[in-house]
Design a protein around this motif. Sequence first.
Motif, PDB file in Angstrom:
ATOM      1  N   THR A  37     -26.623   5.431 -14.531  1.00 55.35           N
ATOM      2  CA  THR A  37     -25.910   4.594 -13.691  1.00 55.35           C
ATOM      3  C   THR A  37     -25.347   3.617 -14.045  1.00 55.35           C
ATOM      4  N   THR A  38     -25.803   3.005 -15.164  1.00 57.72           N
ATOM      5  CA  THR A  38     -25.419   1.801 -15.931  1.00 57.72           C
ATOM      6  C   THR A  38     -23.964   2.400 -16.672  1.00 57.72           C
ATOM      7  N   VAL A  39     -24.077   3.593 -17.246  1.00 61.19           N
ATOM      8  CA  VAL A  39     -22.786   4.199 -18.013  1.00 61.19           C
ATOM      9  C   VAL A  39     -21.968   4.408 -16.975  1.00 61.19           C
ATOM     10  N   VAL A  41     -20.918   2.787 -14.034  1.00 67.90           N
ATOM     11  CA  VAL A  41     -20.307   1.701 -13.639  1.00 67.90           C
ATOM     12  C   VAL A  41     -19.445   1.056 -14.651  1.00 67.90           C
ATOM     13  N   PHE A  42     -19.905   1.193 -15.855  1.00 68.39           N
ATOM     14  CA  PHE A  42     -19.057   0.490 -16.903  1.00 68.39           C
ATOM     15  C   PHE A  42     -17.928   1.507 -17.187  1.00 68.39           C
ATOM     16  N   SER A  43     -18.078   2.879 -16.891  1.00 66.51           N
ATOM     17  CA  SER A  43     -16.948   3.601 -17.370  1.00 66.51           C
ATOM     18  C   SER A  43     -15.672   3.518 -16.129  1.00 66.51           C
ATOM     19  N   MET A  45     -15.340   0.573 -14.592  1.00 63.48           N
ATOM     20  CA  MET A  45     -14.749  -0.674 -14.861  1.00 63.48           C
ATOM     21  C   MET A  45     -13.910  -0.427 -16.241  1.00 63.48           C
ATOM     22  N   TRP A  46     -14.302   0.248 -17.122  1.00 70.48           N
ATOM     23  CA  TRP A  46     -13.405   0.528 -18.188  1.00 70.48           C
ATOM     24  C   TRP A  46     -11.824   1.149 -18.205  1.00 70.48           C
ATOM     25  N   ARG A  47     -12.152   1.987 -16.905  1.00 71.74           N
ATOM     26  CA  ARG A  47     -10.915   2.788 -16.736  1.00 71.74           C
ATOM     27  C   ARG A  47      -9.996   1.682 -16.004  1.00 71.74           C
ATOM     28  N   GLU A  48     -10.239   1.008 -15.541  1.00 70.11           N
ATOM     29  CA  GLU A  48      -9.336  -0.159 -14.636  1.00 70.11           C
ATOM     30  C   GLU A  48      -8.213  -0.493 -15.755  1.00 70.11           C
TER      31      GLU A  48
END
Length: 149
Positions: A37-39, A41-43, A45-48
């Motif tokens: 779940t953490t990965v 969510v951060f992926s 955000m990273w793709r933004e």
Amino acid sequence: MAFWRNVSPRGAASDLWHELAQPRPHRWLFVLTAALTTVAVFSVMWREGAKGPPHPPKITYIESFAAGRTDAEIIAGNIAATRLAREREAEEKRRAEDVRQMYKTLGRMSGMDVDAIEKKARADEAAEAAAKEARKAGTTSSSVPENRR
């Protein structure tokens, strides 16, 4: 600030290890779910790909008035603009009246008492205008009893 005095990274790691060391039936499944779940969510955000605030817009200045205009030219321009604004306002009123007449015709064809509806609407507008004037004058025309205010 008292909260941060009671928090230490070493204590947090110790508590985590203590909980993971206890034999529970699905502990590794929960750990894996939390990590995925953490990965995820951060992926997202990273793709933004946002890299700070946006660049300010480029402004192009257009001069619409001649630099050496005389007062007479300015006055003539203002008069022409005022005349155009009044013509547009009159056209808007004509269109609004046409729409009102179409709705009246539609109401009559539907069997509604259009004249009574219009009379009530004008009475409501007059009452609203009177209430607005009363508020401007500092008096209130409220229907709330004195003991309820």
